[in-house]
Design an enzyme around this catalytic site. Structure first.
Site, mmCIF file in Angstrom:
data_model
loop_
_atom_site.group_PDB
_atom_site.id
_atom_site.type_symbol
_atom_site.label_atom_id
_atom_site.label_comp_id
_atom_site.label_asym_id
_atom_site.label_seq_id
_atom_site.Cartn_x
_atom_site.Cartn_y
_atom_site.Cartn_z
ATOM 1 N N SER A 268 -60.623 -26.665 8.435
ATOM 2 C CA SER A 268 -59.872 -26.602 9.698
ATOM 3 C C SER A 268 -60.246 -27.739 10.654
ATOM 4 O O SER A 268 -59.677 -27.846 11.728
ATOM 5 C CB SER A 268 -60.086 -25.246 10.380
ATOM 6 N N THR B 49 -19.229 -16.940 35.781
ATOM 7 C CA THR B 49 -19.677 -15.859 34.901
ATOM 8 C C THR B 49 -18.828 -16.047 33.649
ATOM 9 O O THR B 49 -17.671 -16.474 33.752
ATOM 10 C CB THR B 49 -19.449 -14.452 35.503
ATOM 11 N N SER C 274 -25.544 -44.836 22.303
ATOM 12 C CA SER C 274 -25.161 -44.611 20.919
ATOM 13 C C SER C 274 -25.097 -45.955 20.222
ATOM 14 O O SER C 274 -24.729 -46.962 20.821
ATOM 15 C CB SER C 274 -23.796 -43.924 20.863
ATOM 16 N N GLU D 102 -31.517 -32.229 25.722
ATOM 17 C CA GLU D 102 -31.297 -31.546 24.436
ATOM 18 C C GLU D 102 -32.629 -31.184 23.785
ATOM 19 O O GLU D 102 -32.787 -30.107 23.209
ATOM 20 C CB GLU D 102 -30.480 -32.441 23.504
ATOM 21 N N TYR E 41 -63.066 -9.700 11.921
ATOM 22 C CA TYR E 41 -62.534 -11.035 11.631
ATOM 23 C C TYR E 41 -62.018 -11.138 10.198
ATOM 24 O O TYR E 41 -62.627 -10.645 9.251
ATOM 25 C CB TYR E 41 -63.633 -12.085 11.852
HETATM 26 N N1 ARG Z 1 -62.795 -21.970 11.445
HETATM 27 C C1 ARG Z 1 -62.880 -20.569 11.645
HETATM 28 C C2 ARG Z 1 -61.656 -20.086 12.436
HETATM 29 O O1 ARG Z 1 -61.029 -20.874 13.007
HETATM 30 C C3 ARG Z 1 -64.116 -20.201 12.383
HETATM 31 C C4 ARG Z 1 -64.639 -18.835 12.088
HETATM 32 C C5 ARG Z 1 -65.051 -18.733 10.699
HETATM 33 N N2 ARG Z 1 -65.769 -17.558 10.444
HETATM 34 C C6 ARG Z 1 -66.047 -17.175 9.210
HETATM 35 N N3 ARG Z 1 -66.722 -16.117 9.059
HETATM 36 N N4 ARG Z 1 -65.636 -17.852 8.171
HETATM 37 O O2 ARG Z 1 -61.342 -18.908 12.451
#
Ligand code: ARG
Length: 465
Positions: free
Chosen positions: A24, A156, A278, A291, A318
């Protein structure tokens, strides 16, 4: 070692595709300043609570400040092998200060870390969007003040309805953007609690002080449940929802700019600043910026839907799914910000063609309601009867190809004998708008007052900021 962060249990590095899907850093590097602010607050708290030494905390702070300026200066080499911003920063910290870096992650996890970083980031976005929306409101209120008495057709069904003032039309959007700002402010208030110290999901056995880190990061309080703290992204959803509504408001104004500019309407002109030509039709001036503002709404609404679908059905706490919260949010908020800026620019830039607007306002028997109201007020007719009589007069005018005020008194009396000369006093578009003095109505006196009120409010806000 395969990975310094968790290599103990792993004997080989991740497969290529695994790295590709897992990484990421390419997008979450945007959170570096928020990540470092969170880490500095966390380390200071750990020292205050006697969990790490003051010396280590001092080293960590110094090292993080260096990492921060390296990233800000573009001197930092991000590593995809280190997956995300959290591990990139920590790894570099280790290179800068040595083993003390390993003490930073005591009593926290990447789960509460990323939740904290993203809250800090979204909070900042809300503040920026609020300022931009205020600038857009000011541009609209300025236009309203300049055009309190400029008459245009009110529609309207996009059919001629009653005359209104251009200033009134501008102020309608000022009200909408005020509600957008208020929705963002609500979202900000609710989201301003700290997840930091919730750790992976269950809290920590270290005697940490979550109040202290919350305070240091400008949060009102620590979040009260560690599972909730690491696993909800409703604060992003609320912000995107408020943003989606704002984008939708922008798209409506954008659409109006597009048709106002057409050769058939000619209500406004935009300068070269906000239009394009154009490549084949030499006469063209296209409202591309409007637009694109109209289209951005689709993108923001798409992100809101996208994130809702990512979050739907996720078990606590999580899950890695939640890493997918960032790109679409960044994209949506970036583009919303751009749309607000472009719209504010167009509003300032646009020139209203008062003559053209007035002429259009007089078309379509737009003062027919004024005529019906006159029959009620002066002849004491029930409104339903007045509506009928007026309908006949409109049909008569239409058959003659004339406007209502071009009918003679005699022609009118053929339909309703009690009509007097006084009726002509309500048939002009000027008289029509001037009479709409009810609270919230379009009368120029109202618009002047409201535009002034808004400009005062917006100036005072700016003074306080
Ligand atoms: N890059 C992860 C995210 O954006 C951070 C958290 C990752 N946590 C884990 N237990 N892998 O969510």
């Amino acid at each position: 070692m395969t990975n310094r962060m968790w290599g103990g249990r792993f004997s080989s590095p991740p497969g290529e595709i695994m790295e590709e899907i897992n990484v990421s850093i390419d997008f979450d590097r945007r959170l570096f300043a928020h990540d470092i602010a969170g880490s500095i607050a966390h380390a200071a708290m750990l020292a205050q609570c006697g969990i790490i030494s003051r010396k280590d905390a001092g080293e960590i702070k110094r090292g993080l400040a260096q990492v921060q300026s390296e990233i800000a200066d573009g001197a930092f080499t991000f590593s995809r092998a280190l997956e995300d911003i959290h591990m990139n920063v920590e790894q570099r910290l280790r290179e800068v200060i040595g083993d003390a870096a390993g003490r930073l992650h005591t009593g926290r996890s990447r789960n509460d870390q990323v939740a904290t970083d993203f809250r800090l980031y979204i909070r900042e976005c809300i503040d920026m969007l609020d300022g931009q929306l205020a600038a857009l409101q000011t541009a609209l209120a300025d236009k309203a003040a300049a055009h309190a008495g400029t008459i245009m057709p009110g529609f309207t069904h996009l059919q001629s309805a009653q005359p209104v003032t251009f200033g009134h039309h501008c102020l309608a959007y000022v009200e909408m953007f005020a509600r957008d700002r208020s929705r963002l402010a609500d979202a900000r208030r609710r989201m301003n609690e700290s997840p930091l110290g919730a750790a992976a999901l269950a809290g920590t056995s270290f005697a940490i002080d979550r109040e202290a880190t919350a305070k240091a990061l400008g949060f009102a309080a620590p979040m009260r449940n560690s599972l909730d703290a690491v696993s909800d992204r409703d604060f992003v959803l609320e912000t995107l929802a408020a943003g989606a509504i704002a984008a939708l408001h922008i798209s409506r104004l954008a659409e109006e700019i597009v048709y106002w500019m057409s050769a058939q309407f000619q209500f406004i002109q935009l300068s070269d600043q906000f239009t394009t030509g154009s490549s084949i039709m030499p006469q063209k001036r296209n409202p591309d910026a409007a637009e694109l503002c109209r289209a951005k709404a689709g993108r923001v609404i798409g992100a809101l839907n996208g994130l809702m679908l990512v979050m739907k059905g996720l078990p606590l706490a999580y899950s890695k799914d939640m890493q997918e919260d960032k790109q679409m949010t960044f994209d949506a908020l970036d583009n919303l910000s751009l749309a607000i800026a472009a719209m504010a620019g167009m509003v300032k830039d646009l020139k209203a063609n008062a003559d053209q607007m007035r002429e259009a306002a007089a078309k379509g028997f737009s003062t027919a309601t004024d005529l019906a109201d006159w029959l009620v007020r002066v002849l004491a007719m029930p409104f339903r009867d007045a509506h009928h009589v007026t309908g006949e007069l409109v049909a008569l005018a239409e058959a003659k190809g004339a406007r209502l005020d071009e009918l003679s008194l005699q022609e009118m009396r053929a339909v309703e004998p009690k009509i007097t000369d006084d009726v002509f006093s309500v048939l002009s578009v000027e008289a029509s708008v001037a009479s709409r003095q009810s609270f919230g109505g379009t009368a120029p006196v109202n618009v002047e007052r409201e535009a002034k009120r808004w400009l005062e409010i917006l100036a005072a806000e700016k003074g306080n900021a």
